[in-house]
Motif scaffolding. Structure first.
Motif, mmCIF file in Angstrom:
data_model
loop_
_atom_site.group_PDB
_atom_site.id
_atom_site.type_symbol
_atom_site.label_atom_id
_atom_site.label_comp_id
_atom_site.label_asym_id
_atom_site.label_seq_id
_atom_site.Cartn_x
_atom_site.Cartn_y
_atom_site.Cartn_z
ATOM 1 N N LYS A 1 0.844 -1.114 -0.035
ATOM 2 C CA LYS A 1 0.103 -0.115 0.041
ATOM 3 C C LYS A 1 0.968 1.345 -0.029
ATOM 4 O O LYS A 1 2.023 1.259 0.409
ATOM 5 C CB LYS A 1 -0.876 0.179 1.221
ATOM 6 N N GLN A 2 0.170 2.303 -0.556
ATOM 7 C CA GLN A 2 0.885 3.663 -0.138
ATOM 8 C C GLN A 2 1.172 4.008 1.000
ATOM 9 O O GLN A 2 0.224 3.774 1.773
ATOM 10 C CB GLN A 2 0.205 4.803 -1.136
ATOM 11 N N ARG A 3 2.257 4.962 1.198
ATOM 12 C CA ARG A 3 2.321 5.667 2.676
ATOM 13 C C ARG A 3 0.966 6.793 2.727
ATOM 14 O O ARG A 3 0.819 7.264 1.885
ATOM 15 C CB ARG A 3 3.656 6.399 2.651
ATOM 16 N N GLU A 4 0.599 6.558 3.804
ATOM 17 C CA GLU A 4 -0.394 7.398 4.397
ATOM 18 C C GLU A 4 -0.373 8.314 5.545
ATOM 19 O O GLU A 4 0.376 7.876 6.496
ATOM 20 C CB GLU A 4 -1.941 6.451 4.386
ATOM 21 N N LEU A 5 -1.037 9.151 5.613
ATOM 22 C CA LEU A 5 -0.856 10.177 6.771
ATOM 23 C C LEU A 5 -1.859 9.454 8.025
ATOM 24 O O LEU A 5 -2.886 9.303 7.779
ATOM 25 C CB LEU A 5 -1.497 11.730 6.376
ATOM 26 N N VAL A 6 -1.116 9.711 9.011
ATOM 27 C CA VAL A 6 -1.975 9.003 10.322
ATOM 28 C C VAL A 6 -2.178 10.382 11.256
ATOM 29 O O VAL A 6 -3.349 10.463 11.622
ATOM 30 C CB VAL A 6 -0.926 8.207 11.139
ATOM 31 N N ALA A 7 -1.263 10.955 11.573
ATOM 32 C CA ALA A 7 -1.629 12.327 12.435
ATOM 33 C C ALA A 7 -0.545 13.306 12.182
ATOM 34 O O ALA A 7 0.633 12.992 11.917
ATOM 35 C CB ALA A 7 -1.545 11.787 14.042
ATOM 36 N N THR A 8 -1.131 14.380 12.508
ATOM 37 C CA THR A 8 0.044 15.738 12.621
ATOM 38 C C THR A 8 -0.210 16.512 13.744
ATOM 39 O O THR A 8 -1.313 16.541 14.282
ATOM 40 C CB THR A 8 -0.131 16.708 11.381
ATOM 41 N N ILE A 9 0.706 17.351 13.893
ATOM 42 C CA ILE A 9 0.628 18.240 15.191
ATOM 43 C C ILE A 9 1.523 19.568 14.820
ATOM 44 O O ILE A 9 2.537 19.419 14.386
ATOM 45 C CB ILE A 9 1.249 17.579 16.516
ATOM 46 N N THR A 10 1.048 20.533 14.875
ATOM 47 C CA THR A 10 1.550 21.958 14.408
ATOM 48 C C THR A 10 2.482 22.414 15.586
ATOM 49 O O THR A 10 2.531 21.927 16.794
ATOM 50 C CB THR A 10 0.596 22.879 14.061
ATOM 51 N N ASN A 11 3.127 23.606 15.316
ATOM 52 C CA ASN A 11 4.139 24.006 16.184
ATOM 53 C C ASN A 11 3.344 24.724 17.400
ATOM 54 O O ASN A 11 3.899 24.928 18.550
ATOM 55 C CB ASN A 11 5.335 24.946 15.621
ATOM 56 N N SER A 12 2.315 24.878 17.326
ATOM 57 C CA SER A 12 1.371 25.508 18.294
ATOM 58 C C SER A 12 0.565 24.239 19.120
ATOM 59 O O SER A 12 -0.221 24.866 19.912
ATOM 60 C CB SER A 12 0.444 26.551 17.841
ATOM 61 N N GLY A 13 0.497 23.097 18.587
ATOM 62 C CA GLY A 13 -0.096 21.866 19.455
ATOM 63 C C GLY A 13 -1.236 21.702 18.613
ATOM 64 O O GLY A 13 -2.102 20.841 19.117
ATOM 65 N N SER A 14 -1.782 22.163 17.537
ATOM 66 C CA SER A 14 -3.231 21.764 16.829
ATOM 67 C C SER A 14 -2.757 20.493 16.267
ATOM 68 O O SER A 14 -1.699 20.323 15.759
ATOM 69 C CB SER A 14 -3.339 22.773 15.765
ATOM 70 N N THR A 15 -3.811 19.532 16.095
ATOM 71 C CA THR A 15 -3.626 18.213 15.827
ATOM 72 C C THR A 15 -4.528 17.866 14.642
ATOM 73 O O THR A 15 -5.801 18.402 14.839
ATOM 74 C CB THR A 15 -3.836 17.161 17.139
ATOM 75 N N ASN A 16 -4.473 16.968 13.945
ATOM 76 C CA ASN A 16 -5.163 16.349 12.758
ATOM 77 C C ASN A 16 -4.893 14.894 12.754
ATOM 78 O O ASN A 16 -3.828 14.541 12.966
ATOM 79 C CB ASN A 16 -4.684 17.088 11.532
ATOM 80 N N PHE A 17 -6.203 14.052 12.445
ATOM 81 C CA PHE A 17 -6.069 12.885 12.330
ATOM 82 C C PHE A 17 -6.537 12.122 11.122
ATOM 83 O O PHE A 17 -7.844 12.609 10.550
ATOM 84 C CB PHE A 17 -6.589 12.054 13.679
#
Length: 115
Positions: free
Chosen positions: A43-59
């Motif tokens: 499978k292709q590489r996929e995004l799991v989660a991110t966190i910004t320098n200010s602490g905002s997150t995305n899943f």
């Protein structure tokens, strides 16, 4: 030069938990966004989660409510807490950041969810 080193992977039963760590060295990483990606066999590489320098997150939708991402800027470390793991979470997990238009990746850590 930025270096990212992941750790914490392993074999866990369905429903179990693991915490991945990504230790970063190099430039002032507290200024950058950080992320975790994964790639399962075939499978292709996929995004799991991110966190910004200010602490905002995305899943990714597939991990919402089960995974959390956090960072300790004093230690230049990003964490991925994974709970209620499922067999479909089996993959190599990679830490990522982007600085000055350059993508940096760790070497990856294997997570296997199996009974």
């Amino acid at each position: 030069q930025v270096q990212l080193v992941e750790s914490g992977g392993g074999l866990v039963q369905p429903g179990g938990s693991l915490r991945l760590s990504c230790a970063a060295s190099g430039s002032n990483l507290r200024l950058t966004n950080m992320g975790w990606y994964r790639q399962a066999p075939g499978k292709q590489r996929e995004l799991v989660a991110t966190i910004t320098n200010s602490g905002s997150t995305n899943f990714a939708d597939s991990v919402k409510g089960r995974f959390t991402i956090s960072r300790d800027n004093a230690k230049n470390t990003v964490y991925l807490q994974m709970n209620n793991l499922k067999p479909e979470d089996t993959a190599v997990y990679y830490c990522h950041t982007r600085m000055w238009s350059v993508d940096y990746w760790g070497q990856g850590t294997q997570v296997t969810v199996s009974s």
